[in-house]
Motif scaffolding. Structure first.
Motif, PDB file in Angstrom:
ATOM      1  N   GLY A 174      15.722   5.042  -8.236  1.00 55.66           N
ATOM      2  CA  GLY A 174      14.577   4.219  -7.884  1.00 55.66           C
ATOM      3  C   GLY A 174      13.287   4.595  -8.584  1.00 55.66           C
ATOM      4  N   PRO A 175      12.856   5.866  -8.576  1.00 52.27           N
ATOM      5  CA  PRO A 175      11.574   6.205  -9.228  1.00 52.27           C
ATOM      6  C   PRO A 175      11.545   5.839 -10.711  1.00 52.27           C
ATOM      7  CG  PRO A 175      12.280   7.974  -7.784  1.00 52.27           C
ATOM      8  CD  PRO A 175      13.422   7.016  -7.835  1.00 52.27           C
ATOM      9  N   ALA A 176      12.623   6.141 -11.429  1.00 55.02           N
ATOM     10  CA  ALA A 176      12.647   5.847 -12.864  1.00 55.02           C
ATOM     11  C   ALA A 176      12.664   4.343 -13.117  1.00 55.02           C
ATOM     12  CB  ALA A 176      13.857   6.510 -13.511  1.00 55.02           C
ATOM     13  N   VAL A 177      13.480   3.601 -12.364  1.00 52.48           N
ATOM     14  CA  VAL A 177      13.563   2.155 -12.579  1.00 52.48           C
ATOM     15  C   VAL A 177      12.247   1.478 -12.206  1.00 52.48           C
ATOM     16  CG1 VAL A 177      14.767   0.051 -11.877  1.00 52.48           C
ATOM     17  CG2 VAL A 177      16.060   2.148 -12.268  1.00 52.48           C
ATOM     18  N   LEU A 178      11.620   1.912 -11.132  1.00 56.60           N
ATOM     19  CA  LEU A 178      10.327   1.340 -10.765  1.00 56.60           C
ATOM     20  C   LEU A 178       9.286   1.587 -11.856  1.00 56.60           C
ATOM     21  CD1 LEU A 178       9.961   2.197  -6.957  1.00 56.60           C
ATOM     22  CD2 LEU A 178      10.215  -0.071  -7.975  1.00 56.60           C
ATOM     23  N   ALA A 179       9.288   2.795 -12.423  1.00 54.83           N
ATOM     24  CA  ALA A 179       8.323   3.099 -13.482  1.00 54.83           C
ATOM     25  C   ALA A 179       8.553   2.210 -14.702  1.00 54.83           C
ATOM     26  CB  ALA A 179       8.430   4.576 -13.865  1.00 54.83           C
ATOM     27  N   VAL A 180       9.823   1.991 -15.064  1.00 49.06           N
ATOM     28  CA  VAL A 180      10.128   1.144 -16.227  1.00 49.06           C
ATOM     29  C   VAL A 180       9.720  -0.298 -15.967  1.00 49.06           C
ATOM     30  CG1 VAL A 180      12.009   0.214 -17.623  1.00 49.06           C
ATOM     31  CG2 VAL A 180      11.966   2.643 -17.062  1.00 49.06           C
ATOM     32  N   LEU A 181      10.049  -0.808 -14.790  1.00 45.14           N
ATOM     33  CA  LEU A 181       9.709  -2.198 -14.483  1.00 45.14           C
ATOM     34  C   LEU A 181       8.201  -2.398 -14.413  1.00 45.14           C
ATOM     35  CD1 LEU A 181      12.394  -3.061 -11.760  1.00 45.14           C
ATOM     36  CD2 LEU A 181      12.401  -3.668 -14.176  1.00 45.14           C
ATOM     37  N   ARG A 182       7.483  -1.455 -13.821  1.00 42.33           N
ATOM     38  CA  ARG A 182       6.028  -1.595 -13.728  1.00 42.33           C
ATOM     39  C   ARG A 182       5.371  -1.458 -15.101  1.00 42.33           C
ATOM     40  NH1 ARG A 182       5.730   1.711  -8.046  1.00 42.33           N
ATOM     41  NH2 ARG A 182       5.778  -0.139  -6.704  1.00 42.33           N
ATOM     42  N   ARG A 183       5.907  -0.603 -15.931  1.00 42.88           N
ATOM     43  CA  ARG A 183       5.368  -0.483 -17.287  1.00 42.88           C
ATOM     44  C   ARG A 183       5.591  -1.786 -18.059  1.00 42.88           C
ATOM     45  NH1 ARG A 183       7.177   1.311 -22.404  1.00 42.88           N
ATOM     46  NH2 ARG A 183       5.531   2.344 -23.606  1.00 42.88           N
ATOM     47  N   ALA A 184       6.764  -2.371 -17.893  1.00 45.08           N
ATOM     48  CA  ALA A 184       7.026  -3.658 -18.551  1.00 45.08           C
ATOM     49  C   ALA A 184       6.095  -4.742 -18.020  1.00 45.08           C
ATOM     50  CB  ALA A 184       8.486  -4.059 -18.342  1.00 45.08           C
ATOM     51  N   ALA A 185       5.839  -4.725 -16.713  1.00 46.76           N
ATOM     52  CA  ALA A 185       4.937  -5.723 -16.132  1.00 46.76           C
ATOM     53  C   ALA A 185       3.511  -5.545 -16.641  1.00 46.76           C
ATOM     54  CB  ALA A 185       4.980  -5.626 -14.606  1.00 46.76           C
ATOM     55  N   ARG A 186       3.069  -4.296 -16.796  1.00 44.71           N
ATOM     56  CA  ARG A 186       1.710  -4.054 -17.315  1.00 44.71           C
ATOM     57  C   ARG A 186       1.575  -4.474 -18.767  1.00 44.71           C
ATOM     58  NH1 ARG A 186       2.215   0.869 -14.496  1.00 44.71           N
ATOM     59  NH2 ARG A 186       2.691   1.887 -16.490  1.00 44.71           N
ATOM     60  N   ARG A 187       2.554  -4.112 -19.583  1.00 43.79           N
ATOM     61  CA  ARG A 187       2.469  -4.427 -21.002  1.00 43.79           C
ATOM     62  C   ARG A 187       2.576  -5.928 -21.245  1.00 43.79           C
ATOM     63  NH1 ARG A 187       2.944  -0.212 -24.534  1.00 43.79           N
ATOM     64  NH2 ARG A 187       3.739  -1.593 -26.154  1.00 43.79           N
ATOM     65  N   ALA A 188       3.373  -6.601 -20.414  1.00 46.63           N
ATOM     66  CA  ALA A 188       3.483  -8.051 -20.557  1.00 46.63           C
ATOM     67  C   ALA A 188       2.356  -8.782 -19.853  1.00 46.63           C
ATOM     68  CB  ALA A 188       4.830  -8.529 -20.015  1.00 46.63           C
ATOM     69  N   ALA A 189       1.610  -8.063 -18.983  1.00 48.25           N
ATOM     70  CA  ALA A 189       0.469  -8.657 -18.266  1.00 48.25           C
ATOM     71  C   ALA A 189       0.895  -9.913 -17.526  1.00 48.25           C
ATOM     72  CB  ALA A 189      -0.679  -8.948 -19.209  1.00 48.25           C
ATOM     73  N   PHE A 190       1.952  -9.753 -16.661  1.00 44.28           N
ATOM     74  CA  PHE A 190       2.455 -10.898 -15.916  1.00 44.28           C
ATOM     75  C   PHE A 190       1.398 -11.471 -14.980  1.00 44.28           C
ATOM     76  CE2 PHE A 190       6.923  -9.004 -16.325  1.00 44.28           C
ATOM     77  CZ  PHE A 190       7.093  -9.655 -17.533  1.00 44.28           C
ATOM     78  N   SER A 191       0.614 -10.599 -14.348  1.00 47.07           N
ATOM     79  CA  SER A 191      -0.334 -11.065 -13.339  1.00 47.07           C
ATOM     80  C   SER A 191      -1.714 -11.364 -13.895  1.00 47.07           C
ATOM     81  CB  SER A 191      -0.474 -10.007 -12.236  1.00 47.07           C
ATOM     82  OG  SER A 191      -0.914  -8.772 -12.780  1.00 47.07           O
ATOM     83  N   ARG A 237       0.811  -1.218   0.000  1.00 49.23           N
ATOM     84  CA  ARG A 237       0.000   0.000   0.000  1.00 49.23           C
ATOM     85  C   ARG A 237       0.842   1.265   0.000  1.00 49.23           C
ATOM     86  NH1 ARG A 237      -4.908  -1.360   4.325  1.00 49.23           N
ATOM     87  NH2 ARG A 237      -5.738  -3.189   3.195  1.00 49.23           N
ATOM     88  N   VAL A 238       2.117   1.147   0.301  1.00 46.12           N
ATOM     89  CA  VAL A 238       2.991   2.326   0.347  1.00 46.12           C
ATOM     90  C   VAL A 238       3.349   2.715  -1.084  1.00 46.12           C
ATOM     91  CG1 VAL A 238       5.132   3.263   1.265  1.00 46.12           C
ATOM     92  CG2 VAL A 238       3.884   1.517   2.552  1.00 46.12           C
ATOM     93  N   THR A 239       3.152   3.976  -1.434  1.00 51.27           N
ATOM     94  CA  THR A 239       3.428   4.458  -2.783  1.00 51.27           C
ATOM     95  C   THR A 239       4.112   5.816  -2.715  1.00 51.27           C
ATOM     96  OG1 THR A 239       1.216   5.467  -2.900  1.00 51.27           O
ATOM     97  CG2 THR A 239       1.458   3.225  -3.783  1.00 51.27           C
ATOM     98  N   GLY A 240       4.571   6.282  -3.878  1.00 50.22           N
ATOM     99  CA  GLY A 240       5.140   7.611  -3.973  1.00 50.22           C
ATOM    100  C   GLY A 240       6.471   7.740  -3.246  1.00 50.22           C
ATOM    101  N   ARG A 241       6.670   8.889  -2.639  1.00 49.11           N
ATOM    102  CA  ARG A 241       7.918   9.146  -1.934  1.00 49.11           C
ATOM    103  C   ARG A 241       8.086   8.246  -0.719  1.00 49.11           C
ATOM    104  NH1 ARG A 241       8.389  15.805  -1.876  1.00 49.11           N
ATOM    105  NH2 ARG A 241       8.494  16.071  -4.177  1.00 49.11           N
ATOM    106  N   ALA A 242       6.982   7.911  -0.086  1.00 45.64           N
ATOM    107  CA  ALA A 242       7.066   6.998   1.055  1.00 45.64           C
ATOM    108  C   ALA A 242       7.598   5.630   0.623  1.00 45.64           C
ATOM    109  CB  ALA A 242       5.697   6.853   1.716  1.00 45.64           C
ATOM    110  N   GLU A 243       7.227   5.201  -0.570  1.00 47.77           N
ATOM    111  CA  GLU A 243       7.732   3.922  -1.072  1.00 47.77           C
ATOM    112  C   GLU A 243       9.236   3.986  -1.309  1.00 47.77           C
ATOM    113  OE1 GLU A 243       6.613   0.728  -4.589  1.00 47.77           O
ATOM    114  OE2 GLU A 243       6.384   2.879  -4.961  1.00 47.77           O
ATOM    115  N   ILE A 244       9.706   5.074  -1.909  1.00 47.82           N
ATOM    116  CA  ILE A 244      11.149   5.222  -2.142  1.00 47.82           C
ATOM    117  C   ILE A 244      11.901   5.263  -0.819  1.00 47.82           C
ATOM    118  CG2 ILE A 244      12.918   6.699  -3.138  1.00 47.82           C
ATOM    119  CD1 ILE A 244      11.214   5.235  -5.175  1.00 47.82           C
TER     120      ILE A 244
END
Length: 322
Positions: free
Chosen positions: A233-250, A150-157
């Motif tokens: 961290g913010p940029a790498v997380l965005a890239v990894l999450r975008r890859a996960a969404r486009r590949a529809a891993f879940s 549930r932690v997102t944004g700056r708190a997540e970093i």
């Protein structure tokens, strides 16, 4: 559920391999774990395979996730020589933390083990310490995947940065444990004493870790993780999450049967009415055709609308008119 059971069993076995000298007196050797390291390496590989199979059966890892696992393992293996552990600078852990955060604990555990194995092949780092490094790195990725979602944004970093600092010291703690009972000697205040109480040996080990690595190598590793996660961290997380969404891993794979062709609409029938003998029943009569009336054959009366007017009717001529 299966992957959780496999990860739990693997973690328990790994802790036992690290800490068994505290409970069973080891024999003096010149090289720590020089004989049991190959055995541990043989045990680690089936565990990794079991984790992958369990994740695939539960839907946590599919073919696309395996491809991503290979890519990130190669990237991590290429990042490690950039620091090579000089002054504690280790560039391999920050990506492991971020990937474990995005893709989950099972993925993080396998990524940590494969990254250290691949980087050891590149840096000639294969030795008795390699299986222990693979287990410790796998636990880092596993822990990153278990952090609160549930932690997102700056708190997540901030959370990931704090976790990176913590695991940097824990990694050093574990890697000291694998060789300390065998290389610290037998006649110093930092030496392991076979058969001594557990708390006494743990006290000696804590002092040994603080003196030899905590304020040097481990702190350098912690600072590297902190800086890398905060800046990248913010940029790498965005890239990894975008890859996960486009590949529809879940996204679950669902197979739906082909829909049957629509049934033809039932033919409308005429309303029921009187019918003559031999006439088809009302349900077989076309739409718009009504039942004939019994008065259809009676000729109309004179003066009815059906009769033509007198002016149009032919008139009989008389003899006089002729």
């Amino acid at each position: 559920m299966r992957s959780a059971v496999v990860l739990t069993l693997a973690s328990v076995a790994g802790v036992a391999m690290f800490c068994w000298p505290l409970f069973l007196p080891p024999s003096a050797r010149g090289m720590a774990h020089s004989t049991d390291a190959p055995l541990l390496f043989i045990l680690v590989l089936p565990v990794l395979l079991a984790v992958v199979l369990a994740e695939m059966s539960s839907g946590g890892i599919d073919v696309k996730a395996l491809a991503m696992l290979g890519v990130l393992s190669a990237v991590n293996a290429g990042l490690r020589p950039l620091g090579a552990g000089t002054a504690g600078i280790e560039t391999v852990f920050f990506l492991l933390v971020l990937a474990g955060r995005v893709f989950g604990p099972g993925f993080g555990f396998v990524l940590g083990s494969t990254s250290l194995f691949a980087s050891a092949l590149l840096t000639a780092g294969v030795g008795p310490w390699l299986p222990f490094q693979m287990l410790a790195s796998g636990w880092i990725g596993l822990g990153a995947g278990l952090l609160p979602r549930r932690v997102t944004g700056r708190a997540e970093i901030a959370m990931l940065a704090g976790y990176g600092v913590l695991v940097a010291y824990l990694f050093g703690f574990l890697m000291n444990m694998w060789f300390w009972p065998f290389t610290a000697g037998t006649d110093t205040q930092l030496s392991f004493v076979a058969g001594a109480p557990l708390l006494e040996n743990l006290h000696r080990f804590a002092v040994f870790t603080l003196v030899t690595s905590t304020f040097g190598w481990d702190t350098g590793r912690a600072l590297t993780n902190l800086v890398a996660i905060v800046t990248l961290g913010p940029a790498v997380l965005a890239v990894l999450r975008r890859a996960a969404r486009r590949a529809a891993f879940s996204a679950p794979v669902r197979v739906t049967p082909a829909s049957a062709p629509p049934k033809p609409a039932p033919e409308k029938t005429a309303p029921p009415g009187d019918r003559k003998p031999g006439e088809p029943p009302p349900e077989h009569r076309p739409v718009g055709v009504t039942a004939p009336s019994p008065y259809d054959d009676v000729p109309p009366e004179r003066g009815s609308p059906a009769d033509p007017p007198d002016s149009d009717r032919p008139r009989a001529t008389t003899r006089t008119e002729r």
